[in-house]
Design a protein around this motif. Structure first.
Motif, PDB file in Angstrom:
ATOM      1  N   GLU A  34       0.830  -1.104   0.328  1.00  0.00           N
ATOM      2  CA  GLU A  34       0.213  -0.060   0.389  1.00  0.00           C
ATOM      3  C   GLU A  34       1.126   1.152   0.069  1.00  0.00           C
ATOM      4  OE1 GLU A  34      -2.975   2.343   3.093  1.00  0.00           O
ATOM      5  OE2 GLU A  34      -3.599  -0.174   2.712  1.00  0.00           O
ATOM      6  N   GLN A  35       1.921   1.308   0.909  1.00  0.00           N
ATOM      7  CA  GLN A  35       2.778   2.356   1.022  1.00  0.00           C
ATOM      8  C   GLN A  35       3.699   2.269  -0.348  1.00  0.00           C
ATOM      9  OE1 GLN A  35       4.872   2.592   4.341  1.00  0.00           O
ATOM     10  NE2 GLN A  35       6.159   3.752   4.331  1.00  0.00           N
ATOM     11  N   PHE A  36       4.327   1.626  -1.176  1.00  0.00           N
ATOM     12  CA  PHE A  36       5.255   1.530  -2.091  1.00  0.00           C
ATOM     13  C   PHE A  36       5.334   1.406  -3.052  1.00  0.00           C
ATOM     14  CE2 PHE A  36       7.680   1.450   1.967  1.00  0.00           C
ATOM     15  CZ  PHE A  36       8.432   3.108   2.080  1.00  0.00           C
ATOM     16  N   GLN A  37       3.190   0.488  -3.646  1.00  0.00           N
ATOM     17  CA  GLN A  37       3.278  -0.403  -4.828  1.00  0.00           C
ATOM     18  C   GLN A  37       4.334  -1.046  -5.318  1.00  0.00           C
ATOM     19  OE1 GLN A  37       3.529   3.392  -4.570  1.00  0.00           O
ATOM     20  NE2 GLN A  37       1.331   3.067  -3.904  1.00  0.00           N
ATOM     21  N   LEU A  38       4.672  -1.863  -4.581  1.00  0.00           N
ATOM     22  CA  LEU A  38       5.606  -3.091  -4.473  1.00  0.00           C
ATOM     23  C   LEU A  38       5.084  -3.903  -5.757  1.00  0.00           C
ATOM     24  CD1 LEU A  38       6.756  -4.164  -1.344  1.00  0.00           C
ATOM     25  CD2 LEU A  38       8.092  -2.404  -2.878  1.00  0.00           C
ATOM     26  N   LEU A  39       4.057  -4.306  -5.545  1.00  0.00           N
ATOM     27  CA  LEU A  39       3.185  -5.122  -6.823  1.00  0.00           C
ATOM     28  C   LEU A  39       2.729  -4.859  -7.754  1.00  0.00           C
ATOM     29  CD1 LEU A  39       1.780  -7.012  -3.525  1.00  0.00           C
ATOM     30  CD2 LEU A  39       4.316  -7.758  -5.259  1.00  0.00           C
ATOM     31  N   ASP A  40       3.445  -3.577  -8.184  1.00  0.00           N
ATOM     32  CA  ASP A  40       2.272  -2.881  -9.315  1.00  0.00           C
ATOM     33  C   ASP A  40       3.204  -2.882 -11.104  1.00  0.00           C
ATOM     34  OD1 ASP A  40       0.334  -1.639  -8.102  1.00  0.00           O
ATOM     35  OD2 ASP A  40       0.672   0.219  -7.776  1.00  0.00           O
TER      36      ASP A  40
END
Length: 94
Positions: A34-40
């Motif tokens: 949510e904070q770093f959009q790691l999975l986008d």
């Protein structure tokens, strides 16, 4: 561990069990994503030292709509129960 200790487990432990995650650490990955959009935009994931598999569960659920385009591999020495959309490898990574 006595009964009193089980009753006092934190909210994330109980919530993980309620929603079907294998461990409370799933919520840490959700928070980081949510904070770093790691999975986008992710198409390939290797989860090393994956047992019990809660991070693989989160990734599988998060990428479920793109399952045809993605590959998720979870590696650990310990045997793990199957996770939909995840290839499990039992072995040493060294």
């Amino acid at each position: 561990m006595g009964r009193a200790a089980k009753d006092k487990r934190d909210i994330y432990y109980r919530k993980a069990k309620e929603v079907g995650f294998r461990a409370r650490s799933a919520f840490k990955l959700l928070q980081l994503d949510e904070q770093f959009q790691l999975l986008d935009g992710v198409h390939r994931v290797v989860d090393l030292c994956a047992a019990p598999g809660s991070w693989s569960q989160v990734i599988s659920r998060r990428l479920a709509e793109r399952r045809d385009e993605t590959r998720i591999v979870a590696v650990d020495l310990q045997e793990m129960a199957p996770i939909e959309g995840v290839m499990l490898v039992q072995g040493d990574i060294t």
